[in-house]
Scaffold this motif. Structure first.
Motif, PDB file in Angstrom:
ATOM      1  N   PRO A 146       0.817  -1.208   0.000  1.00 57.26           N
ATOM      2  CA  PRO A 146       0.000   0.000   0.000  1.00 57.26           C
ATOM      3  C   PRO A 146       0.845   1.249   0.000  1.00 57.26           C
ATOM      4  O   PRO A 146       1.965   1.263   0.486  1.00 57.26           O
ATOM      5  N   ALA A 147       0.285   2.304  -0.547  1.00 56.89           N
ATOM      6  CA  ALA A 147       0.996   3.576  -0.592  1.00 56.89           C
ATOM      7  C   ALA A 147       0.573   4.494   0.538  1.00 56.89           C
ATOM      8  O   ALA A 147       1.078   5.586   0.659  1.00 56.89           O
ATOM      9  N   PHE A 148      -0.352   4.039   1.382  1.00 60.86           N
ATOM     10  CA  PHE A 148      -0.917   4.932   2.382  1.00 60.86           C
ATOM     11  C   PHE A 148      -0.840   4.301   3.762  1.00 60.86           C
ATOM     12  O   PHE A 148      -0.895   3.101   3.917  1.00 60.86           O
ATOM     13  N   GLN A 149      -0.743   5.174   4.764  1.00 63.55           N
ATOM     14  CA  GLN A 149      -0.861   4.754   6.145  1.00 63.55           C
ATOM     15  C   GLN A 149      -2.298   5.031   6.591  1.00 63.55           C
ATOM     16  O   GLN A 149      -2.909   5.993   6.172  1.00 63.55           O
ATOM     17  N   PHE A 150      -2.814   4.173   7.441  1.00 60.89           N
ATOM     18  CA  PHE A 150      -4.164   4.344   7.950  1.00 60.89           C
ATOM     19  C   PHE A 150      -4.079   4.819   9.392  1.00 60.89           C
ATOM     20  O   PHE A 150      -3.257   4.348  10.163  1.00 60.89           O
ATOM     21  N   SER A 151      -4.923   5.756   9.751  1.00 52.02           N
ATOM     22  CA  SER A 151      -4.893   6.327  11.092  1.00 52.02           C
ATOM     23  C   SER A 151      -6.039   5.778  11.922  1.00 52.02           C
ATOM     24  O   SER A 151      -7.193   6.079  11.651  1.00 52.02           O
ATOM     25  N   ALA A 352       5.771   2.952  16.805  1.00 53.03           N
ATOM     26  CA  ALA A 352       6.961   3.751  16.512  1.00 53.03           C
ATOM     27  C   ALA A 352       7.650   3.253  15.243  1.00 53.03           C
ATOM     28  O   ALA A 352       8.057   4.043  14.383  1.00 53.03           O
ATOM     29  N   TYR A 353       7.772   1.935  15.103  1.00 55.20           N
ATOM     30  CA  TYR A 353       8.440   1.382  13.922  1.00 55.20           C
ATOM     31  C   TYR A 353       7.636   1.660  12.655  1.00 55.20           C
ATOM     32  O   TYR A 353       8.209   1.903  11.585  1.00 55.20           O
ATOM     33  N   LEU A 354       6.304   1.629  12.766  1.00 56.78           N
ATOM     34  CA  LEU A 354       5.491   1.961  11.598  1.00 56.78           C
ATOM     35  C   LEU A 354       5.742   3.405  11.164  1.00 56.78           C
ATOM     36  O   LEU A 354       5.848   3.697   9.969  1.00 56.78           O
ATOM     37  N   LEU A 355       5.832   4.313  12.134  1.00 61.22           N
ATOM     38  CA  LEU A 355       6.095   5.710  11.806  1.00 61.22           C
ATOM     39  C   LEU A 355       7.473   5.886  11.178  1.00 61.22           C
ATOM     40  O   LEU A 355       7.685   6.791  10.369  1.00 61.22           O
ATOM     41  N   GLN A 356       8.413   5.029  11.534  1.00 63.05           N
ATOM     42  CA  GLN A 356       9.765   5.094  10.974  1.00 63.05           C
ATOM     43  C   GLN A 356       9.874   4.372   9.635  1.00 63.05           C
ATOM     44  O   GLN A 356      10.922   4.440   8.990  1.00 63.05           O
ATOM     45  N   GLY A 357       8.832   3.671   9.227  1.00 57.87           N
ATOM     46  CA  GLY A 357       8.901   2.901   7.993  1.00 57.87           C
ATOM     47  C   GLY A 357       9.653   1.593   8.143  1.00 57.87           C
ATOM     48  O   GLY A 357      10.061   0.996   7.153  1.00 57.87           O
ATOM     49  N   TYR A 380      -4.523  -6.175  17.418  1.00 58.98           N
ATOM     50  CA  TYR A 380      -5.010  -6.813  16.195  1.00 58.98           C
ATOM     51  C   TYR A 380      -5.007  -5.820  15.038  1.00 58.98           C
ATOM     52  O   TYR A 380      -4.704  -6.178  13.897  1.00 58.98           O
ATOM     53  N   TYR A 381      -5.359  -4.580  15.319  1.00 60.78           N
ATOM     54  CA  TYR A 381      -5.330  -3.545  14.276  1.00 60.78           C
ATOM     55  C   TYR A 381      -3.905  -3.331  13.781  1.00 60.78           C
ATOM     56  O   TYR A 381      -3.632  -3.363  12.574  1.00 60.78           O
ATOM     57  N   ILE A 382      -2.977  -3.086  14.717  1.00 57.33           N
ATOM     58  CA  ILE A 382      -1.586  -2.814  14.337  1.00 57.33           C
ATOM     59  C   ILE A 382      -0.977  -4.036  13.662  1.00 57.33           C
ATOM     60  O   ILE A 382      -0.206  -3.920  12.697  1.00 57.33           O
ATOM     61  N   LEU A 383      -1.330  -5.230  14.145  1.00 59.31           N
ATOM     62  CA  LEU A 383      -0.824  -6.456  13.529  1.00 59.31           C
ATOM     63  C   LEU A 383      -1.307  -6.562  12.086  1.00 59.31           C
ATOM     64  O   LEU A 383      -0.526  -6.878  11.175  1.00 59.31           O
ATOM     65  N   GLY A 384      -2.592  -6.286  11.847  1.00 58.78           N
ATOM     66  CA  GLY A 384      -3.106  -6.329  10.481  1.00 58.78           C
ATOM     67  C   GLY A 384      -2.423  -5.317   9.587  1.00 58.78           C
ATOM     68  O   GLY A 384      -2.060  -5.621   8.442  1.00 58.78           O
ATOM     69  N   GLN A 385      -2.233  -4.115  10.103  1.00 58.11           N
ATOM     70  CA  GLN A 385      -1.565  -3.071   9.317  1.00 58.11           C
ATOM     71  C   GLN A 385      -0.134  -3.486   8.983  1.00 58.11           C
ATOM     72  O   GLN A 385       0.327  -3.330   7.842  1.00 58.11           O
ATOM     73  N   ALA A 386       0.583  -4.019   9.982  1.00 55.94           N
ATOM     74  CA  ALA A 386       1.972  -4.429   9.749  1.00 55.94           C
ATOM     75  C   ALA A 386       2.046  -5.594   8.765  1.00 55.94           C
ATOM     76  O   ALA A 386       2.962  -5.662   7.926  1.00 55.94           O
ATOM     77  N   LEU A 387       1.117  -6.524   8.841  1.00 53.79           N
ATOM     78  CA  LEU A 387       1.107  -7.646   7.895  1.00 53.79           C
ATOM     79  C   LEU A 387       0.897  -7.155   6.464  1.00 53.79           C
ATOM     80  O   LEU A 387       1.540  -7.645   5.526  1.00 53.79           O
ATOM     81  N   ILE A 388       0.007  -6.172   6.283  1.00 52.39           N
ATOM     82  CA  ILE A 388      -0.202  -5.622   4.943  1.00 52.39           C
ATOM     83  C   ILE A 388       1.066  -4.957   4.437  1.00 52.39           C
ATOM     84  O   ILE A 388       1.476  -5.146   3.283  1.00 52.39           O
ATOM     85  N   LEU A 389       1.716  -4.186   5.289  1.00 57.03           N
ATOM     86  CA  LEU A 389       2.939  -3.506   4.874  1.00 57.03           C
ATOM     87  C   LEU A 389       4.055  -4.493   4.554  1.00 57.03           C
ATOM     88  O   LEU A 389       4.973  -4.176   3.805  1.00 57.03           O
ATOM     89  N   ASN A 390       3.978  -5.690   5.135  1.00 54.35           N
ATOM     90  CA  ASN A 390       4.955  -6.739   4.831  1.00 54.35           C
ATOM     91  C   ASN A 390       4.442  -7.702   3.762  1.00 54.35           C
ATOM     92  O   ASN A 390       4.992  -8.786   3.585  1.00 54.35           O
ATOM     93  N   GLU A 391       3.366  -7.272   3.047  1.00 54.28           N
ATOM     94  CA  GLU A 391       2.807  -8.016   1.921  1.00 54.28           C
ATOM     95  C   GLU A 391       2.254  -9.387   2.300  1.00 54.28           C
ATOM     96  O   GLU A 391       2.154 -10.287   1.469  1.00 54.28           O
TER      97      GLU A 391
END
Length: 586
Positions: A146-151, A352-357, A380-391
């Protein structure tokens, strides 16, 4: 059944973390009614091992084969395969979650919304592609990342005094009623060890029983009962600084932050060095004025108690909300030292790591938070977001469904869930989730991009065009939206428009993956408009790029088009039908 005092006693014991007491009471109940599926479900939360939990849930299912809670628990414990009859959580709140799960009196034969399992989704995608004769895989239709971060839209929550979740998350749920959500701890069969009280103040003999009643009321979310009990103790122990603090917490958790401020200040008048009261002031001030400068209050809390781990953690989250990552990480290191097994510390690290990329580090921290406390919803939210960012799109669906089921008003969760569905080819579910995201939160505008790709996947180029153009109103520099519109024009056989849009896409590329996609679609557009020499040149440039910047299917498709163009007697692929092929990759 829900009025049975013994059953209520068992539920209260579970919420207080007293599993031996809960087992004792439930064993007594089961001796009297051994065929009661509800008792077996709650017993699954009281036993100690996964094997015992599985046995309890299987027994519940034997006596009530339609019991969705038992099935759901067995799926989560990997004792049953996921299937289309067990949808973990509803995608839309059109019918409230409270009406979906009937724990105390499960309605037999109730029609349930179905969520395709992994196998069903894959079969559906395979059949869909076979019918269309396409050479596509899902990686061609959607960006790999994804090209976007979700808040997320989390709100302030309770302190750790009586609960396992000390900062901005998870206020205790109210006691179960005839219709109500299954407590997450019961659903998963796990209970997190509560954070100890900040101080274990010896209570007057006159107030010990009242204090126990207050604690029980807090655990079940009975704020009126909690405040009433604490007010009684305040009369008995007027010099106890922790009691006004607890009363302040009770008011804050009901949303009355102004009254809470008064009680936190009362606590400090009794003991100016009572550190939790300073943290209470922080929470109440931020509740009343989210932009308030509360730095001095954090300092006072830590001056009063330099080993107050929760203060370091909350200050870290405060700084993360303001993108002050170095300061947040410094506080997190101290918080981790003082609270080494805190799921909330690991959750803050993940943020913090998500904000750092740093997506891999974020995923590891989110997984650790989830393993420490499986009842912590924001994990669960942060885990889902991180899994998406890791494809890892397929793996992201389950935690995001679970989170959305318990926080159905969070539009950003549905936006992430819709994106995960789209990446796995479940375009119908993607449309449902993404439209829900926009209805709940119109600011989730990145959803328009994935709505475009989902409509394209469902062979509806008109709707795809509408959503890509909508996305470009908000994100004119988005490579994903531009390349999606390129594909849409190509699908509609508007080859001139597709070529011009491919040129625009080429100007937005940020890496070799995106460049490869732009070259591919520009080549196909050139082929469609009859500029065969230009199409060959783009395909040759594309195939000279490193193999890792494109999928094997994309390379194979490009080679097929190039060979057709090189062979005078061959007929190039009919323009506009080649493909549901490559797509954006940031």
């Amino acid at each position: 059944m829900s009025e049975d005092p013994l059953f209520l006693d068992a539920m209260e014991a579970l919420r207080a973390g007293d599993r031996p007491r809960a087992r004792e009471v439930l064993t007594h109940l089961l001796k009297a009614d051994q065929n009661n599926a509800t008792y077996w479900i709650w017993m699954s939360a009281a036993v100690d091992t996964p094997k015992e939990r599985i046995y309890c849930l299987q027994t519940a299912l034997k006596f009530d084969p339609e019991n969705a809670t038992a099935r759901r628990g067995l799926v989560l414990l990997d004792a049953l395969p996921a299937d289309e009859n067990v949808r973990p959580f509803p995608l839309t709140p059109a019918r409230p979650w409270e009406e979906q799960l009937v724990l105390m009196h499960a309605t037999r034969g109730e029609k349930r919304t179905r969520l395709p399992s992994t196998l069903a989704r894959l079969v559906g995608v395979i059949l869909f592609l076979a019918v269309l004769g396409s050479a596509t895989v899902y990686g061609f239709l959607l960006p790999r990342r994804p090209a976007f971060q979700f808040s997320p839209t989390h709100t302030a929550g309770p302190s750790p005094t009586f609960t396992s979740t000390p900062t901005f998350v998870n206020a205790p749920r109210s006691a179960p009623t005839r219709l109500g959500p299954t407590p997450l701890a019961v659903l998963l069969g796990v209970f997190y060890t509560p954070t100890p009280l900040y101080v274990n103040t010896p209570r007057s003999p006159l107030s010990q029983d009242v204090f126990r009643a207050a604690r029980a009321a807090y655990n079940r979310g009975d704020w009126n009962g909690f405040l009433s009990a604490m007010q009684q103790i305040a009369q008995i122990e007027p010099e106890a600084a922790d009691i006004p603090y607890y009363i302040g917490e009770g008011y804050r958790l009901q949303g009355d932050c102004r009254t809470a401020l008064q009680y936190y200040n009362d606590s400090l008048r009794i003991d100016p060095r009572f550190a939790p009261a300073y943290l209470g002031l922080v929470r109440a001030r931020l509740c009343l004025e989210p932009g308030a400068d509360v730095a001095s209050l954090y300092t006072l809390a830590l001056q009063s108690d330099p080993n107050y781990g929760e203060a370091y953690l909350e200050r870290a989250n405060f700084n993360l909300d303001r993108n002050r990552i170095p300061s947040a990480l410094t506080d997190l290191q101290k918080a981790e030292e003082l609270m080494p097994e805190s799921a909330l510390v690991q959750l803050a690290y993940a943020r913090a790591y998500l904000l750092q990329g740093k997506e891999a580090e974020a995923l590891a921290a989110a997984q650790k938070a989830n393993s420490i406390d499986r009842t912590l919803l924001p994990a669960y939210y942060i885990l889902g977001q991180a899994l998406i960012l890791n494809e890892q799109y397929e793996q992201a669906i389950k935690p995001l469904e679970l989170y959305a089921g318990y926080v159905p008003e969070d539009g950003s969760a549905y936006a992430l869930l819709g994106q995960a569905y789209a990446f796995t080819g479940d375009y119908s579910s993607a449309l449902e989730a993404l439209n829900t995201a926009l209805r709940l939160d119109p600011n989730q505008r990145q959803a328009y991009i994935y709505l475009g790709f989902s409509h394209l996947g469902l062979d509806d180029p008109d709707q795809a065009q509408y959503h890509f153009e909508k996305a470009l109103q908000f994100y004119p520099d988005s490579f994903e939206a531009n390349i999606g519109l390129t594909q849409t024009f190509y699908r509609k056989r508007l080859f001139g428009s597709a070529y011009l849009q491919a040129e625009t896409s080429m100007s937005k590329v940020a890496n070799d993956r995106q460049k490869a996609l732009a070259l591919y679609w520009r080549a196909l557009s050139q082929e469609g408009r009859g500029s065969l020499r230009d199409a060959m040149r783009d395909l040759q440039t594309l195939l000279a790029m490193p193999a890792e910047v494109m999928t094997p299917e994309m390379r194979s498709e490009a080679e097929r088009h190039l060979n057709a163009l090189r062979t005078p007697t061959a007929t190039p692929s009919k323009a506009g039908t080649a493909t549901r092929t490559p797509t954006p990759t940031p």
